[in-house]
Design a protein around this motif. Structure first.
Motif, PDB file in Angstrom:
ATOM      1  N   CYS A  16       0.685  -1.347   0.269  1.00 25.54           N
ATOM      2  CA  CYS A  16      -0.079  -0.347   0.071  1.00 25.54           C
ATOM      3  C   CYS A  16       0.889   1.174  -0.173  1.00 25.54           C
ATOM      4  N   ALA A  23       0.676   7.452  -6.351  1.00 20.64           N
ATOM      5  CA  ALA A  23      -0.494   8.517  -6.340  1.00 20.64           C
ATOM      6  C   ALA A  23      -0.018   9.931  -6.102  1.00 20.64           C
ATOM      7  N   TRP A  60      -8.823  17.031  -9.893  1.00 23.94           N
ATOM      8  CA  TRP A  60      -9.250  16.050 -10.114  1.00 23.94           C
ATOM      9  C   TRP A  60      -7.782  15.161  -8.825  1.00 23.94           C
ATOM     10  N   VAL A  63      -9.455  14.675  -5.937  1.00 19.24           N
ATOM     11  CA  VAL A  63     -10.213  13.573  -6.309  1.00 19.24           C
ATOM     12  C   VAL A  63      -9.106  12.174  -5.759  1.00 19.24           C
ATOM     13  N   ILE A  64      -8.024  12.320  -6.455  1.00 20.01           N
ATOM     14  CA  ILE A  64      -7.218  10.748  -6.226  1.00 20.01           C
ATOM     15  C   ILE A  64      -6.944  10.532  -5.350  1.00 20.01           C
ATOM     16  N   GLY A  66      -8.191  11.630  -2.649  1.00 20.44           N
ATOM     17  CA  GLY A  66      -9.170  11.165  -1.157  1.00 20.44           C
ATOM     18  C   GLY A  66      -9.669   8.954  -1.453  1.00 20.44           C
ATOM     19  N   VAL A  67      -9.064   8.835  -2.461  1.00 21.94           N
ATOM     20  CA  VAL A  67      -9.135   7.705  -3.132  1.00 21.94           C
ATOM     21  C   VAL A  67      -7.600   6.896  -2.327  1.00 21.94           C
ATOM     22  N   PHE A  68      -6.787   7.483  -3.031  1.00 19.07           N
ATOM     23  CA  PHE A  68      -5.578   6.567  -2.239  1.00 19.07           C
ATOM     24  C   PHE A  68      -4.676   6.736  -0.895  1.00 19.07           C
ATOM     25  N   PHE A  71      -5.022   3.883   1.798  1.00 14.87           N
ATOM     26  CA  PHE A  71      -4.301   2.743   1.876  1.00 14.87           C
ATOM     27  C   PHE A  71      -2.992   3.722   2.703  1.00 14.87           C
ATOM     28  N   VAL A 109      -4.551  15.399   2.300  1.00 19.58           N
ATOM     29  CA  VAL A 109      -6.027  15.389   1.266  1.00 19.58           C
ATOM     30  C   VAL A 109      -6.678  17.081   1.307  1.00 19.58           C
TER      31      VAL A 109
END
Length: 246
Positions: A16, A23, A60, A63-64, A66-68, A71, A109
């Motif tokens: 991770c 990311a 974006w 967003v990226i 926020g998703v990764f 991990f 983030v």
């Protein structure tokens, strides 16, 4: 839980860290185009123009991350679990490492969310866009000083390890001490608007950015080895013959 499953999860947690590193680099440098940083001396209109020109990329990038970024929590936990082996149970060092590591995803983030707010409405007052941009850079760069404690604690745990087969190699202790020093100057962004200690300076951005990549790669290597050594210990204990009373 089956031991083989547990150690697979441990290894996945280490990897991770690779996901987060890729990311982070992709979001900030490629998509958001936030490297190199805009100058702290830029005028409100220059800041507004930058945010307008890079609006899509910044949104974006948020967003990226926020998703990764979450991990990183798995990576942080498996690190603390290895320090726990050194301490013989949950202790001061493993808990400090875990609690300070919690800051990392938020430190990526939240500032990006602030910058996305500034870019979200491109016709906003340039002075307000500059204010939000300032908050992004001061928070993103300045809060990294908390990471100094995290890295130093990892180094201290490696230095104090007296196990016959250390969890982390001794060189890793000294590397973490050096990298902790490299992260420290970020706190001075609050009092500098130009020069090497401003948010676009060599000691606050360039050196810490390189240090983070070095630290992350080194962590992945030593954690994979540490998980493998723990697996050998556990499986070795299971294979020992049970003494027969008699």
């Amino acid at each position: 839980m089956d031991e083989s499953v547990k150690f697979k999860l441990y290894r996945m947690s280490v990897w991770c860290g690779v996901v987060v590193l890729i990311a982070n680099t992709f979001a900030f440098s490629v998509v958001g185009k936030l490297t190199p940083p805009i100058s702290p001396t830029a005028t409100p209109q220059q800041v507004a123009d930058f945010l307008t020109d890079h609006r899509t990329g910044i949104l974006w990038a948020a967003v990226i991350m926020g998703v990764f970024a979450p991990f990183f929590y798995a990576f942080a936990v498996v690190t603390s679990l290895q320090i726990r082996r050194i301490e013989g149970g949950w202790g001061l060092l493993s808990m400090i490492q875990l609690t300070t590591a919690v800051v990392a995803p938020t430190g990526w983030v939240y500032p990006l969310a602030v910058l996305a707010t500034a870019a979200y409405r491109p016709h906003r007052d340039p002075a307000l866009m500059q204010l939000l941009s300032d908050q992004f850079w001061l928070t993103y760069v300045g809060v990294a000083v908390i990471f100094v404690v995290n890295v130093a604690v990892i180094g201290l745990s490696a230095f104090l390890d007296r196990r016959p087969e250390p969890v982390f190699p001794r060189w890793f202790a000294w590397l973490n001490f050096v990298l902790a020093i490299a992260f420290f100057p970020g706190v001075f962004v609050y009092v500098a608007t130009d020069g090497p200690f401003a948010w676009d300076g060599v000691f606050t951005v360039v050196v810490p950015s390189v240090a983070f990549v070095v630290w992350k790669i080194a962590m992945i290597v030593v954690l994979l080895r540490a998980v493998k050594s723990e697996e050998r210990e556990v499986l070795g204990e299971r294979e020992l013959p049970v003494p027969v009373a008699g």
